[in-house]
Design a protein around this motif. Structure first.
Motif, PDB file in Angstrom:
ATOM      1  N   SER A   1      -2.151  -9.780  -4.783  1.00 55.71           N
ATOM      2  CA  SER A   1      -1.434  -9.236  -3.633  1.00 55.71           C
ATOM      3  C   SER A   1      -0.279 -10.178  -3.292  1.00 55.71           C
ATOM      4  O   SER A   1      -0.277 -11.344  -3.644  1.00 55.71           O
TER       5      SER A   1
ATOM      6  N   PRO B   1      -3.957   5.104  -5.424  1.00 56.33           N
ATOM      7  CA  PRO B   1      -2.810   4.192  -5.470  1.00 56.33           C
ATOM      8  C   PRO B   1      -2.618   3.586  -6.853  1.00 56.33           C
ATOM      9  O   PRO B   1      -3.568   3.429  -7.621  1.00 56.33           O
TER      10      PRO B   1
ATOM     11  N   ALA C   1       0.824  -1.203   0.000  1.00 60.20           N
ATOM     12  CA  ALA C   1       0.000   0.000   0.000  1.00 60.20           C
ATOM     13  C   ALA C   1       0.867   1.266   0.000  1.00 60.20           C
ATOM     14  O   ALA C   1       0.455   2.301  -0.530  1.00 60.20           O
TER      15      ALA C   1
END
Length: 291
Positions: free
Chosen positions: A290, A262, A196
Motif C-alpha cells: 500500500s 478491485p 481503493a
C-alpha cells in the motif's frame, strides 16, 4: 459593464494568438504532468512516455470531435448548406460533448494499439479534463461569448455584454469555469488520491461523466441558449439534453466499477505496455504494498 478585453493575446508578425488558443495550450501543459503522475500511482496503468504519446491523439480528439460535435448538434442545417464554413474554426463553434466523444474514440483507439486497459487509462485522463474546461470557459468570457440569461435586478456580478443588448446578464461562463472546472477538478483529484478508488477501473471516469453532466445541466439554468436553437420542449436546452446520456453512462460506469472486484496487482505481458489482473487472480508474490 463587461470588461473590454481584446480576444487577441498578442501578435507574432502577421499571426494573431488568441486567448482561446492559449487556454487549450496551457491546459495541456498543466494536465500532462498530473496525468503522468496518476498513471504511475498504484495500480500502475502506464509509464510517462505512454502518456506523452497519447497527447497527440488527445489533441486530435478534442479539436475534431469538438468541432464536428458543434456542427452536428447545434447548426447542422447551416453547415449542410455552407460546408466550407466548417473549416472556419477561428469564428468559434466548439462543443464539449463532441470533444468528449472525440477523446473517448481517441482513448479506445490508442489503448487498443498499445494493449492498455481502456478504463484504467481513461480514469487517469478524465481526472485532468476539468483543467481545460475551466480555462476554456475563462476564454469564452474574455471573448464575450456564451453569455448568460437576463439576471434579476441587483444580482451580484451581473453585467452588460455589449453584443447581447443593454440588459444585465449572468456571467454564466464564469459559473461554468467554477463548477465544471475548479470544483469538478478538486473532487476528482481527491477521489483519485485513494488507491481503493483507483483500483476500480471505470470509477473515476464514471464520476467525471456524472459530475460534468450535473454541473453543466445546472449552469444551463443561467446560460442563454444558442440563438439558432433556443429552448426545446419543456424549456430545456440542447446542452441539458446532451447531458442526460452522459449522466446515464457515468452512473452505469460507477455501478459497473463498484460491482467488480478491485484491481490491485500489476501484470505485464509480452508486447503489452501495462495491464491489470484482479487481486484475486494474482499470486501472493505479485501483491503490491500500500502507498
Amino acid at each position: 459593464m463587461f470588461p473590454a478585453i481584446d480576444p487577441v493575446a498578442f501578435h507574432l508578425g502577421p499571426f494573431s494568438v488568441r486567448w482561446y488558443a492559449l487556454a487549450y495550450i496551457t491546459a495541456f501543459i498543466i494536465a500532462l504532468p498530473i496525468a503522468r503522475r496518476l498513471c504511475a500511482l498504484r495500480p500502475i496503468v502506464a509509464g510517462p512516455r505512454t502518456v506523452d504519446d497519447f497527447l497527440f491523439y488527445a489533441v486530435l480528439g478534442v479539436l475534431l470531435g469538438g468541432r464536428l460535435g458543434y456542427v452536428l448538434f447545434y447548426r447542422p442545417l447551416f453547415y449542410l448548406s455552407h460546408p466550407l464554413a466548417i473549416l472556419e474554426t477561428w469564428k468559434g463553434g466548439m462543443s464539449f460533448h463532441g470533444g468528449a466523444l472525440g477523446v473517448i474514440l481517441a482513448l479506445a483507439f490508442y489503448c487498443y494499439r498499445r494493449k492498455l486497459s481502456f478504463l484504467g487509462f481513461s480514469d487517469r485522463i478524465t481526472v485532468v479534463i476539468p483543467i481545460g474546461l475551466a480555462l476554456g470557459r475563462c476564454a469564452n468570457f474574455i471573448n464575450g461569448e456564451l453569455w448568460g440569461r437576463p439576471a434579476p435586478a441587483g444580482w451580484p456580478g451581473a453585467m452588460i455584454f455589449p453584443a447581447a443588448g443593454p440588459m444585465p446578464r449572468f456571467p454564466s461562463e464564469l459559473y461554468e469555469a467554477a463548477t465544471e472546472g475548479v470544483l469538478l477538478l478538486g473532487g476528482l483529484l481527491v477521489a483519485a488520491s485513494f488507491q481503493a478508488v483507483r483500483a476500480r477501473p471505470g470509477l473515476l471516469s464514471g464520476l467525471f461523466l456524472t459530475g460534468y453532466a450535473c454541473a453543466r445541466a445546472f449552469c444551463e439554468l443561467f446560460r442563454e441558449p444558442d440563438a439558432n436553437i433556443g429552448y426545446l420542449a419543456g424549456g430545456v436546452t440542447m446542452g441539458q439534453v446532451l447531458c442526460l446520456p452522459m449522466a446515464l453512462a457515468g452512473a452505469a460506469l460507477v455501478v459497473h466499477a463498484l460491482m467488480r472486484p478491485p484491481v490491485m496487482t500489476l501484470f505485464m505481458s509480452p508486447g503489452a505496455e501495462v495491464g491489470f489482473v484482479p487481486e484475486s487472480a494474482a499470486g501472493p508474490e505479485s501483491e503490491t504494498d500500500s502507498e
